[in-house]
Motif scaffolding. Structure first.
Motif, PDB file in Angstrom:
ATOM      1  N   LYS A 209     -43.715 -20.284 -37.318  1.00  0.00           N
ATOM      2  CA  LYS A 209     -44.071 -20.212 -35.883  1.00  0.00           C
ATOM      3  C   LYS A 209     -42.860 -20.574 -35.029  1.00  0.00           C
ATOM      4  CE  LYS A 209     -48.844 -21.162 -34.638  1.00  0.00           C
ATOM      5  NZ  LYS A 209     -49.806 -22.249 -34.444  1.00  0.00           N
ATOM      6  N   ALA A 210     -42.147 -21.626 -35.427  1.00  0.00           N
ATOM      7  CA  ALA A 210     -40.965 -22.072 -34.668  1.00  0.00           C
ATOM      8  C   ALA A 210     -39.908 -20.979 -34.684  1.00  0.00           C
ATOM      9  CB  ALA A 210     -40.411 -23.371 -35.255  1.00  0.00           C
ATOM     10  N   TYR A 211     -39.736 -20.330 -35.845  1.00  0.00           N
ATOM     11  CA  TYR A 211     -38.750 -19.249 -35.920  1.00  0.00           C
ATOM     12  C   TYR A 211     -39.151 -18.103 -34.989  1.00  0.00           C
ATOM     13  CZ  TYR A 211     -35.967 -15.309 -37.189  1.00  0.00           C
ATOM     14  OH  TYR A 211     -35.138 -14.223 -37.101  1.00  0.00           O
ATOM     15  N   ILE A 212     -40.414 -17.689 -35.063  1.00  0.00           N
ATOM     16  CA  ILE A 212     -40.851 -16.536 -34.263  1.00  0.00           C
ATOM     17  C   ILE A 212     -40.722 -16.857 -32.769  1.00  0.00           C
ATOM     18  CG2 ILE A 212     -42.863 -15.093 -33.656  1.00  0.00           C
ATOM     19  CD1 ILE A 212     -43.528 -15.017 -36.618  1.00  0.00           C
ATOM     20  N   LYS A 213     -40.945 -18.093 -32.416  1.00  0.00           N
ATOM     21  CA  LYS A 213     -40.795 -18.492 -31.008  1.00  0.00           C
ATOM     22  C   LYS A 213     -39.329 -18.289 -30.583  1.00  0.00           C
ATOM     23  CE  LYS A 213     -41.898 -22.253 -27.837  1.00  0.00           C
ATOM     24  NZ  LYS A 213     -40.525 -22.499 -27.352  1.00  0.00           N
ATOM     25  N   ASP A 214     -38.401 -18.752 -31.397  1.00  0.00           N
ATOM     26  CA  ASP A 214     -36.970 -18.583 -31.089  1.00  0.00           C
ATOM     27  C   ASP A 214     -36.587 -17.108 -31.081  1.00  0.00           C
ATOM     28  OD1 ASP A 214     -36.668 -21.239 -30.896  1.00  0.00           O
ATOM     29  OD2 ASP A 214     -35.341 -21.478 -32.634  1.00  0.00           O
ATOM     30  N   PHE A 215     -37.133 -16.379 -32.051  1.00  0.00           N
ATOM     31  CA  PHE A 215     -36.834 -14.944 -32.201  1.00  0.00           C
ATOM     32  C   PHE A 215     -37.262 -14.190 -30.947  1.00  0.00           C
ATOM     33  CE2 PHE A 215     -38.099 -10.673 -33.436  1.00  0.00           C
ATOM     34  CZ  PHE A 215     -37.168 -10.266 -34.374  1.00  0.00           C
ATOM     35  N   ASP A 216     -38.425 -14.572 -30.423  1.00  0.00           N
ATOM     36  CA  ASP A 216     -39.069 -13.827 -29.341  1.00  0.00           C
ATOM     37  C   ASP A 216     -38.702 -14.319 -27.945  1.00  0.00           C
ATOM     38  OD1 ASP A 216     -40.461 -11.612 -29.877  1.00  0.00           O
ATOM     39  OD2 ASP A 216     -42.439 -12.556 -30.015  1.00  0.00           O
TER      40      ASP A 216
ATOM     41  N   VAL B 141     -41.128  -8.158 -33.323  1.00  0.00           N
ATOM     42  CA  VAL B 141     -41.695  -8.574 -34.618  1.00  0.00           C
ATOM     43  C   VAL B 141     -41.788  -7.397 -35.585  1.00  0.00           C
ATOM     44  CG1 VAL B 141     -42.893 -10.670 -33.913  1.00  0.00           C
ATOM     45  CG2 VAL B 141     -44.027  -8.464 -33.635  1.00  0.00           C
ATOM     46  N   GLY B 142     -41.818  -6.164 -35.048  1.00  0.00           N
ATOM     47  CA  GLY B 142     -41.791  -4.988 -35.928  1.00  0.00           C
ATOM     48  C   GLY B 142     -40.527  -4.991 -36.769  1.00  0.00           C
ATOM     49  N   GLU B 143     -39.396  -5.195 -36.117  1.00  0.00           N
ATOM     50  CA  GLU B 143     -38.112  -5.237 -36.848  1.00  0.00           C
ATOM     51  C   GLU B 143     -38.105  -6.431 -37.826  1.00  0.00           C
ATOM     52  OE1 GLU B 143     -37.903  -4.498 -33.420  1.00  0.00           O
ATOM     53  OE2 GLU B 143     -37.346  -2.408 -33.778  1.00  0.00           O
ATOM     54  N   LEU B 144     -38.692  -7.531 -37.382  1.00  0.00           N
ATOM     55  CA  LEU B 144     -38.719  -8.721 -38.256  1.00  0.00           C
ATOM     56  C   LEU B 144     -39.505  -8.420 -39.543  1.00  0.00           C
ATOM     57  CD1 LEU B 144     -38.201 -11.713 -38.870  1.00  0.00           C
ATOM     58  CD2 LEU B 144     -40.212 -12.269 -37.468  1.00  0.00           C
TER      59      LEU B 144
ATOM     60  N   ALA C 193     -34.195 -11.652 -44.052  1.00  0.00           N
ATOM     61  CA  ALA C 193     -34.403 -10.524 -43.145  1.00  0.00           C
ATOM     62  C   ALA C 193     -33.290 -10.614 -42.110  1.00  0.00           C
ATOM     63  CB  ALA C 193     -35.767 -10.630 -42.481  1.00  0.00           C
ATOM     64  N   ASP C 194     -32.626  -9.492 -41.849  1.00  0.00           N
ATOM     65  CA  ASP C 194     -31.449  -9.553 -40.975  1.00  0.00           C
ATOM     66  C   ASP C 194     -31.446  -8.377 -40.002  1.00  0.00           C
ATOM     67  OD1 ASP C 194     -29.005  -9.673 -39.757  1.00  0.00           O
ATOM     68  OD2 ASP C 194     -27.811  -9.489 -41.588  1.00  0.00           O
TER      69      ASP C 194
ATOM     70  N   GLY D 113     -37.710  -5.985 -41.758  1.00  0.00           N
ATOM     71  CA  GLY D 113     -36.607  -6.685 -42.426  1.00  0.00           C
ATOM     72  C   GLY D 113     -37.117  -7.530 -43.591  1.00  0.00           C
ATOM     73  N   CYS D 114     -38.288  -8.143 -43.408  1.00  0.00           N
ATOM     74  CA  CYS D 114     -38.897  -8.927 -44.503  1.00  0.00           C
ATOM     75  C   CYS D 114     -39.231  -8.001 -45.667  1.00  0.00           C
ATOM     76  CB  CYS D 114     -40.159  -9.645 -44.028  1.00  0.00           C
ATOM     77  SG  CYS D 114     -39.825 -10.979 -42.875  1.00  0.00           S
ATOM     78  N   ASN D 115     -39.781  -6.811 -45.348  1.00  0.00           N
ATOM     79  CA  ASN D 115     -40.062  -5.834 -46.420  1.00  0.00           C
ATOM     80  C   ASN D 115     -38.784  -5.512 -47.182  1.00  0.00           C
ATOM     81  OD1 ASN D 115     -42.715  -5.573 -45.645  1.00  0.00           O
ATOM     82  ND2 ASN D 115     -42.481  -3.611 -44.644  1.00  0.00           N
ATOM     83  N   ASP D 116     -37.743  -5.154 -46.443  1.00  0.00           N
ATOM     84  CA  ASP D 116     -36.472  -4.785 -47.088  1.00  0.00           C
ATOM     85  C   ASP D 116     -35.975  -5.923 -47.995  1.00  0.00           C
ATOM     86  OD1 ASP D 116     -36.437  -2.401 -45.700  1.00  0.00           O
ATOM     87  OD2 ASP D 116     -34.570  -2.782 -44.617  1.00  0.00           O
ATOM     88  N   ALA D 117     -36.010  -7.131 -47.461  1.00  0.00           N
ATOM     89  CA  ALA D 117     -35.473  -8.282 -48.205  1.00  0.00           C
ATOM     90  C   ALA D 117     -36.258  -8.499 -49.504  1.00  0.00           C
ATOM     91  CB  ALA D 117     -35.529  -9.541 -47.333  1.00  0.00           C
ATOM     92  N   LEU D 118     -37.578  -8.388 -49.424  1.00  0.00           N
ATOM     93  CA  LEU D 118     -38.403  -8.677 -50.603  1.00  0.00           C
ATOM     94  C   LEU D 118     -38.300  -7.578 -51.660  1.00  0.00           C
ATOM     95  CD1 LEU D 118     -41.483 -10.266 -48.843  1.00  0.00           C
ATOM     96  CD2 LEU D 118     -39.838 -11.409 -50.332  1.00  0.00           C
ATOM     97  N   ILE D 119     -38.146  -6.341 -51.185  1.00  0.00           N
ATOM     98  CA  ILE D 119     -38.005  -5.234 -52.151  1.00  0.00           C
ATOM     99  C   ILE D 119     -36.672  -5.384 -52.904  1.00  0.00           C
ATOM    100  CG2 ILE D 119     -37.731  -2.717 -52.321  1.00  0.00           C
ATOM    101  CD1 ILE D 119     -39.744  -2.628 -49.872  1.00  0.00           C
ATOM    102  N   ALA D 120     -35.630  -5.737 -52.175  1.00  0.00           N
ATOM    103  CA  ALA D 120     -34.331  -5.976 -52.824  1.00  0.00           C
ATOM    104  C   ALA D 120     -34.432  -7.159 -53.789  1.00  0.00           C
ATOM    105  CB  ALA D 120     -33.261  -6.240 -51.762  1.00  0.00           C
ATOM    106  N   ALA D 121     -35.149  -8.182 -53.373  1.00  0.00           N
ATOM    107  CA  ALA D 121     -35.303  -9.382 -54.210  1.00  0.00           C
ATOM    108  C   ALA D 121     -35.968  -9.029 -55.538  1.00  0.00           C
ATOM    109  CB  ALA D 121     -36.130 -10.432 -53.461  1.00  0.00           C
TER     110      ALA D 121
END
Ligand SMILES: Cc1cc2nc3c(=O)[nH]c(=O)nc-3n(C[C@H](O)[C@H](O)[C@H](O)COP(=O)(O)O)c2cc1C
Length: 248
Positions: A239-246, A102-105, A81-82, A108-116
């Motif tokens: 959780k660690a990623y979302i903490k950094d993201f947010d 987190v909406g964008e996150l 997700a980017d 982005g996860c949706n986009d990444a998985l659909i492409a995958a």
């Protein structure tokens, strides 16, 4: 049944690969098929990392819950997700763009998985097997470092590809739950205990040669998957990623 639907029905994971390279043309076709997938607002909120460095792949096979077959893949793509590329773009033009949320996150996860999944389907059509590796979401700090991931990029899934060995091609595809348990009309119908048990028994009855006892099976599955160290590590890592993201 048309060929695409037949291919979707037949597709199963492949974890042992022939020692046969994937041609550059086929690799290109797989990656192009991924990029042709729909994405929210055509934003392509994902980046694909093409792992061509064998040492990196071997390290990833260890960091992704020690799955040695990953190191033997003939192609390994990490779908991230980017939102970084969008926030960097906005920053060129806007004075003080709002921080991604987190909406964008999740988008982005949706986009990444659909492409995958497009890549998986394209590979299948070329006789190339694949396996998703969800464990790329574990060990966030390590993957961030070795993949050089900036703040708004998160590896959602890795897919490893290769030609299936004969044994893998012949392996029985695991049965799915019956449609009645998966599709709810109009509103969500929470299943009661009896229905839940029947959902598993019905699936097990499709492969009667495998003995099935509900309580034993669920208990073993709970321990092997849900309560496992790797599942807990996945939650810790995300959780660690979302903490950094947010973080402000
Ligand atoms: C999001 C996701 C993550 C997965 N992660 C792994 C993994 O780390 N290792 C693995 O061997 N299989 C992994 N799989 C494959 C599943 O175990 C497999 O799809 C499932 O058991 C059904 O079997 P089939 O694909 O052969 O039909 C993953 C599949 C998905 C969709």
């Amino acid at each position: 049944m048309n060929e695409i639907i037949k291919s979707l029905n037949d597709r199963k994971s492949v974890r042992v690969f022939e020692d046969k390279e994937i041609s550059a043309i086929d690799k290109e076709a797989i990656i192009n098929a991924a990029i042709q997938a729909p994405s929210a607002g055509n934003q392509t909120m994902y980046t694909i990392i093409d792992v061509t460095d064998q040492e990196l792949l071997t390290n990833l096979s260890k960091s992704c819950d020690n799955q040695p077959f990953i190191a033997k893949a003939k192609l390994a793509l990490i779908f991230c997700a980017d939102y970084q590329k969008w926030i960097d773009t906005f920053s060129i033009v806007e004075n003080n763009p709002r921080k991604p949320g987190v909406g964008e996150l999740l988008l982005g996860c949706n986009d990444a998985l659909i492409a995958a999944q497009n890549a998986v389907v394209a590979a299948e059509s070329l006789g190339i097997g694949s396996c998703y590796i969800g464990d790329i979401m574990e060990k966030y700090e390590y993957h961030k470092e070795v993949l050089n991931l900036p703040r708004y990029v998160f590896p959602v899934t890795m897919i490893v590809f290769g030609y299936p060995t004969e044994q893998q091609a012949k392996r029985k595809k695991p049965k799915r739950f019956d449609k009645q348990y998966v599709v709810h009309e109009n509103t969500y119908k929470r299943m009661d205990d009896k229905t839940l048990e029947k959902m598993f028994v019905d699936r097990a009855n499709l492969t009667p040669e495998v003995p099935f006892e509900f309580n034993t099976w669920v208990h073993a599955f709970y321990n092997r998957k849900y309560d496992s160290d790797f599942s807990k590590e996945m939650t810790r890592s995300i959780k660690a990623y979302i903490k950094d993201f947010d973080d402000e």
